[in-house]
Design a protein around this motif. Structure first.
Motif, PDB file in Angstrom:
ATOM      1  N   ASP A 171       0.857  -1.188   0.000  1.00  0.00           N
ATOM      2  CA  ASP A 171       0.000   0.000   0.000  1.00  0.00           C
ATOM      3  C   ASP A 171       0.890   1.234   0.000  1.00  0.00           C
ATOM      4  O   ASP A 171       1.968   1.246   0.619  1.00  0.00           O
ATOM      5  CB  ASP A 171      -0.919   0.023   1.217  1.00  0.00           C
ATOM      6  CG  ASP A 171      -1.923   1.162   1.129  1.00  0.00           C
ATOM      7  OD1 ASP A 171      -2.832   1.084   0.291  1.00  0.00           O
ATOM      8  OD2 ASP A 171      -1.796   2.139   1.893  1.00  0.00           O
ATOM      9  N   LEU A 172       0.445   2.267  -0.711  1.00  0.00           N
ATOM     10  CA  LEU A 172       1.201   3.504  -0.833  1.00  0.00           C
ATOM     11  C   LEU A 172       0.370   4.686  -0.382  1.00  0.00           C
ATOM     12  O   LEU A 172      -0.850   4.691  -0.538  1.00  0.00           O
ATOM     13  CB  LEU A 172       1.610   3.743  -2.295  1.00  0.00           C
ATOM     14  CG  LEU A 172       2.341   2.621  -3.027  1.00  0.00           C
ATOM     15  CD1 LEU A 172       2.527   3.006  -4.489  1.00  0.00           C
ATOM     16  CD2 LEU A 172       3.681   2.323  -2.372  1.00  0.00           C
ATOM     17  N   ILE A 202       4.902   9.103  -0.780  1.00  0.00           N
ATOM     18  CA  ILE A 202       5.386   9.627   0.500  1.00  0.00           C
ATOM     19  C   ILE A 202       5.440   8.549   1.585  1.00  0.00           C
ATOM     20  O   ILE A 202       6.014   8.775   2.644  1.00  0.00           O
ATOM     21  CB  ILE A 202       4.535  10.813   0.986  1.00  0.00           C
ATOM     22  CG1 ILE A 202       3.058  10.424   1.107  1.00  0.00           C
ATOM     23  CG2 ILE A 202       4.714  12.013   0.051  1.00  0.00           C
ATOM     24  CD1 ILE A 202       2.188  11.535   1.706  1.00  0.00           C
ATOM     25  N   GLU A 203       4.856   7.401   1.330  1.00  0.00           N
ATOM     26  CA  GLU A 203       4.962   6.289   2.278  1.00  0.00           C
ATOM     27  C   GLU A 203       4.777   4.972   1.531  1.00  0.00           C
ATOM     28  O   GLU A 203       3.913   4.862   0.664  1.00  0.00           O
ATOM     29  CB  GLU A 203       3.910   6.388   3.386  1.00  0.00           C
ATOM     30  CG  GLU A 203       4.049   5.291   4.445  1.00  0.00           C
ATOM     31  CD  GLU A 203       3.039   5.401   5.571  1.00  0.00           C
ATOM     32  OE1 GLU A 203       3.327   4.889   6.671  1.00  0.00           O
ATOM     33  OE2 GLU A 203       1.960   5.988   5.367  1.00  0.00           O
ATOM     34  N   ILE A 204       5.610   4.009   1.880  1.00  0.00           N
ATOM     35  CA  ILE A 204       5.468   2.652   1.345  1.00  0.00           C
ATOM     36  C   ILE A 204       5.290   1.695   2.509  1.00  0.00           C
ATOM     37  O   ILE A 204       6.089   1.675   3.451  1.00  0.00           O
ATOM     38  CB  ILE A 204       6.711   2.233   0.525  1.00  0.00           C
ATOM     39  CG1 ILE A 204       6.877   3.135  -0.697  1.00  0.00           C
ATOM     40  CG2 ILE A 204       6.589   0.767   0.090  1.00  0.00           C
ATOM     41  CD1 ILE A 204       8.126   2.816  -1.531  1.00  0.00           C
ATOM     42  N   HIS A 235      -4.951  -3.207  -2.567  1.00  0.00           N
ATOM     43  CA  HIS A 235      -6.391  -2.931  -2.577  1.00  0.00           C
ATOM     44  C   HIS A 235      -6.605  -1.701  -3.446  1.00  0.00           C
ATOM     45  O   HIS A 235      -6.531  -0.572  -2.992  1.00  0.00           O
ATOM     46  CB  HIS A 235      -6.914  -2.701  -1.157  1.00  0.00           C
ATOM     47  CG  HIS A 235      -8.408  -2.805  -1.065  1.00  0.00           C
ATOM     48  ND1 HIS A 235      -9.065  -4.020  -1.060  1.00  0.00           N
ATOM     49  CD2 HIS A 235      -9.377  -1.865  -1.005  1.00  0.00           C
ATOM     50  CE1 HIS A 235     -10.357  -3.818  -0.974  1.00  0.00           C
ATOM     51  NE2 HIS A 235     -10.576  -2.514  -0.956  1.00  0.00           N
ATOM     52  N   ASN A 236      -6.826  -1.949  -4.710  1.00  0.00           N
ATOM     53  CA  ASN A 236      -6.848  -0.990  -5.816  1.00  0.00           C
ATOM     54  C   ASN A 236      -5.481  -0.978  -6.480  1.00  0.00           C
ATOM     55  O   ASN A 236      -4.777   0.041  -6.524  1.00  0.00           O
ATOM     56  CB  ASN A 236      -7.260   0.412  -5.406  1.00  0.00           C
ATOM     57  CG  ASN A 236      -7.582   1.290  -6.613  1.00  0.00           C
ATOM     58  OD1 ASN A 236      -7.587   0.802  -7.753  1.00  0.00           O
ATOM     59  ND2 ASN A 236      -7.847   2.563  -6.385  1.00  0.00           N
ATOM     60  N   ALA A 237      -5.122  -2.121  -7.032  1.00  0.00           N
ATOM     61  CA  ALA A 237      -3.818  -2.285  -7.672  1.00  0.00           C
ATOM     62  C   ALA A 237      -3.652  -1.380  -8.890  1.00  0.00           C
ATOM     63  O   ALA A 237      -2.529  -1.025  -9.245  1.00  0.00           O
ATOM     64  CB  ALA A 237      -3.627  -3.746  -8.086  1.00  0.00           C
ATOM     65  N   CYS A 261      -2.533  -2.417   4.797  1.00  0.00           N
ATOM     66  CA  CYS A 261      -2.101  -3.750   4.358  1.00  0.00           C
ATOM     67  C   CYS A 261      -2.628  -4.828   5.304  1.00  0.00           C
ATOM     68  O   CYS A 261      -3.172  -5.860   4.870  1.00  0.00           O
ATOM     69  CB  CYS A 261      -0.580  -3.832   4.299  1.00  0.00           C
ATOM     70  SG  CYS A 261       0.202  -2.903   2.970  1.00  0.00           S
ATOM     71  N   LEU A 262      -2.473  -4.623   6.598  1.00  0.00           N
ATOM     72  CA  LEU A 262      -2.895  -5.617   7.578  1.00  0.00           C
ATOM     73  C   LEU A 262      -4.406  -5.806   7.555  1.00  0.00           C
ATOM     74  O   LEU A 262      -4.905  -6.936   7.666  1.00  0.00           O
ATOM     75  CB  LEU A 262      -2.425  -5.203   8.973  1.00  0.00           C
ATOM     76  CG  LEU A 262      -0.908  -5.246   9.195  1.00  0.00           C
ATOM     77  CD1 LEU A 262      -0.548  -4.594  10.516  1.00  0.00           C
ATOM     78  CD2 LEU A 262      -0.400  -6.687   9.153  1.00  0.00           C
TER      79      LEU A 262
END
Length: 293
Positions: free
Chosen positions: A43-44, A57-59, A127-129, A187-188
């Protein structure tokens, strides 16, 4: 009386539904087994919606163990990093994620660290690839070689009585809550949903997703579709490509192979209203949700 017993008492009354905080099943190591595989949920958080203009800004990446039959065995230690963008973080992004310019200042992510972490994953899920994959491929080209699946698009959530496909809605209907809009937390929560087994015949959400990932999909292009048909195409799930990436300037949709004949009939009968030669190509799991093909 324990809090759990209190929660059960409320539920048994028939007048209450109780949401429990997400409790992930963490593994100490990767389980062994001939039919066990390692997946990666990604997720990003980004500064916007356009991978050509906006920045990560976040991975967040959470490895997980699963069986080929679709049983989620548990999750492994996560990758969670922040990244300072070259432009100010928009206010709407801060409102959504809680991430401020001050929090991101001085943080960076090396693409090679991301590639190393993902190297042994046999499948990448988001979740929304269709949103996440173009961003991460531009940042770390190693993801271009990975098979992909989407927990939003590849699971028939309605078969288990779910309404909608947004992550927060799905979690609430599954009976849990979590701290949303941060990459690892999302992600979790998504992995907990993939382990949900309330589908017909006791199937899990993950088993449906794996079926979709193993199939060779088709991409159907509605080239030169009448302008007035755009709303009908969009409502059916078609996406617009502006032609700037070398692909056709047209509406398109990706479908499982069994939907091809139905879709071709829809285009001929409802959009073109005549017999036309349609552009259809095969899409493997390594090419789904990417803007490269």
């Amino acid at each position: 009386m324990s809090l759990e017993n209190l929660a059960r008492t409320l539920e048994h009354s028939g007048d209450y539904r109780v949401l429990r905080r997400l409790q992930s099943h963490w593994l100490e190591g990767m389980p062994e087994g001939r039919r066990v595989r390692k997946g990666l949920f990604l997720d990003l958080e980004t500064t916007g919606l356009d991978p050509a203009l906006d920045e990560i800004i976040e991975i967040g990446m959470v490895p997980f163990a699963f069986t080929l039959e679709g049983r989620l065995l548990g999750v492994l230690p996560a990758f969670s990093r922040l990244r300072e963008p070259s432009v100010p973080v928009p206010a709407r992004v801060t409102e959504l994620t809680g991430l401020t310019q001050e929090q991101l200042a001085g943080h960076s992510i090396a693409p090679e660290d991301v590639a190393d972490f993902a190297a042994d994953a046999s499948l990448v899920i988001a979740h929304n690839a269709a949103f996440d994959r173009p961003f991460i491929e531009a940042f770390c080209p190693a993801f271009a070689q990975k098979p992909w699946a989407c927990s939003m698009a590849d699971v028939p959530w309605e078969n288990a009585g779910f309404e909608g496909r947004k992550l927060g809605y799905l979690a609430t209907q599954a009976g849990f809550f979590f701290e949303g809009h941060r990459a690892t937390d999302d992600c979790l929560a998504s992995l907990a949903l993939l382990g949900y087994g309330g589908f017909p015949e006791g199937r899990t959400a993950l088993s449906y997703l794996l079926d979709r990932a193993r199939a060779v999909w088709v991409r159907v292009w509605a080239t030169q579709a009448p302008f007035e048909s755009k709303d009908a195409l969009k409502a059916r799930g078609y996406r617009w490509n502006d032609g700037m990436d070398g692909r056709p300037k047209a509406w398109f949709i990706d479908l499982p192979p069994e939907k091809r004949e139905e879709e071709e009939a829809f285009l001929r009968d409802e959009i073109y209203r005549r017999d036309v030669d349609l552009t259809v190509s095969e899409i493997k799991a390594t090419d789904r949700f990417t803007s490269r093909v």
